[in-house]
Scaffold this motif. Structure first.
Motif, mmCIF file in Angstrom:
data_model
loop_
_atom_site.group_PDB
_atom_site.id
_atom_site.type_symbol
_atom_site.label_atom_id
_atom_site.label_comp_id
_atom_site.label_asym_id
_atom_site.label_seq_id
_atom_site.Cartn_x
_atom_site.Cartn_y
_atom_site.Cartn_z
ATOM 1 N N UNK A 60 0.299 -10.662 -1.210
ATOM 2 C CA UNK A 60 -0.907 -10.371 -1.524
ATOM 3 C C UNK A 60 -1.268 -9.127 -0.601
ATOM 4 N N UNK A 61 -0.440 -9.051 0.673
ATOM 5 C CA UNK A 61 -1.031 -8.059 1.601
ATOM 6 C C UNK A 61 -0.601 -6.615 1.071
ATOM 7 N N UNK A 62 0.774 -6.547 0.396
ATOM 8 C CA UNK A 62 1.262 -5.399 -0.318
ATOM 9 C C UNK A 62 0.556 -4.928 -1.665
ATOM 10 N N UNK A 63 0.115 -5.953 -2.252
ATOM 11 C CA UNK A 63 -0.685 -5.690 -3.614
ATOM 12 C C UNK A 63 -2.002 -5.046 -3.036
ATOM 13 N N UNK A 64 -2.638 -5.682 -2.179
ATOM 14 C CA UNK A 64 -4.102 -5.212 -1.813
ATOM 15 C C UNK A 64 -4.052 -3.806 -1.308
ATOM 16 N N UNK A 65 -3.025 -3.654 -0.176
ATOM 17 C CA UNK A 65 -2.534 -2.362 0.267
ATOM 18 C C UNK A 65 -2.521 -1.411 -0.711
ATOM 19 N N UNK A 66 -1.867 -1.482 -1.704
ATOM 20 C CA UNK A 66 -1.625 -0.374 -2.983
ATOM 21 C C UNK A 66 -2.770 -0.354 -3.458
#
Length: 303
Positions: A179-185
């Motif tokens: 989720x962190x990578x998803x939201x960061x992108x």
């Protein structure tokens, strides 16, 4: 030897893994059709049953309840609206011995909390972040992929099945990382589209065709994108003055032209001013010779 037995010296072709999919909205339906086309036995459930029925004609089994769908297969994929809907759908389901893969968009904290929730109920768990829109699913050339994090054993066992609709990128055992990578992108994408919208607003009332301007915009953004690597190196080294091409003081001075042009064109600068204000604050703190990367210090609320 039976008719279905492999010839001596050959490796048997594994049967496609059966799985369950909860949620047949636009993304869920795209995922379902890809798994069905690849020969995977599929059980589906949707809160509104009529939305799952078209998949029955394509070979899916439509379960009467989420609990029945979960009971049908060991591998259970969830693609619902939000984290709350995941909890509601699985409330009465027996998760013991199940492999639960959550494709529902959420936050890192929700991913970690849902992992603990699932494990307490006897399930292995993967959280995920889909980097695609529905039309990209099932088309390798589209570049679609999904971030996964959580149980390494689950990912190792079911990675090939999960890779059928889109590429996979496993980020490790921390269930919050997908989720962190998803939201960061996605956050970076939003910032880019904010700039794109402002650029089109500037030319909107002029004799400039947006379709003529668009290739210039795409080319310019592509040329600037490698600066991301410089920013990453500056962050890792802690040296915001490393490899500076256009320092903060120069960029702040240039902002006056950007804002004045917006005013001349009758365009609100509200998409620009949060960033330009941050630049001014970092300049006032004495960082004029550095790159803009150092402004990240102003965003860190935990310092």
């Amino acid at each position: 030897m039976t008719d279905n037995a492999p010839a001596p010296g050959t490796t048997p072709t594994p049967e496609p893994t059966p799985l369950t999919l909860l949620g047949t909205g636009a993304m869920g339906t795209a995922l379902a059709r890809t798994w069905l086309a690849a020969g995977h036995p599929l059980t589906v459930w949707n809160r509104t049953p009529a939305r799952a029925e078209p998949l029955a004609a394509e070979g899916a089994t439509v379960a009467a309840s989420a609990a029945d769908a979960v009971a049908a297969n060991r591998l259970v994929v969830v693609c619902l609206l939000d984290d709350a809907s995941v909890g509601e759908a699985l409330e009465g389901a027996d998760l013991s011995g199940r492999d639960l893969v959550n494709l529902t968009t959420g936050t890192p904290a929700q991913g970690r909390s849902r992992a603990a929730w699932a494990e307490a109920r006897g399930a292995r768990f993967l959280d995920a972040g889909i980097m695609a829109v529905p039309p990209m699913i099932g088309h390798a050339e589209s570049g679609a992929y999904v971030f996964y994090s959580g149980s390494p054993e689950l990912f190792k066992e079911h990675g090939e099945t999960l890779a059928v609709p889109a590429g996979t990128r496993y980020l490790g055992a921390d269930p919050g990382f997908a989720a962190l990578h998803d939201v960061a992108l996605l956050s970076a994408m939003d910032g880019m589209f904010a700039g794109v919208l402002h650029a089109f607003a500037l030319i909107r009332r002029e004799d400039i065709a947006p379709t003529d301007f668009a290739p210039l915009l795409v080319s310019w953004l592509g040329a600037m994108a490698p600066a991301v690597h410089t920013a990453a190196e500056q962050l890792e080294s802690g040296d915001y003055g490393k490899d500076v091409v256009s320092n903060l003081a120069m960029q702040v001075a240039g902002n006056a032209t950007l804002l004045a042009t917006a005013e001349e064109q009758g365009v609100s600068a509200e998409l620009l001013t949060p960033y330009t204000t941050l630049m001014e604050r970092w300049l006032a703190a004495g960082h004029g010779d550095e790159d803009t990367t150092g402004m990240i210090e102003l965003l860190d609320l935990r310092q």
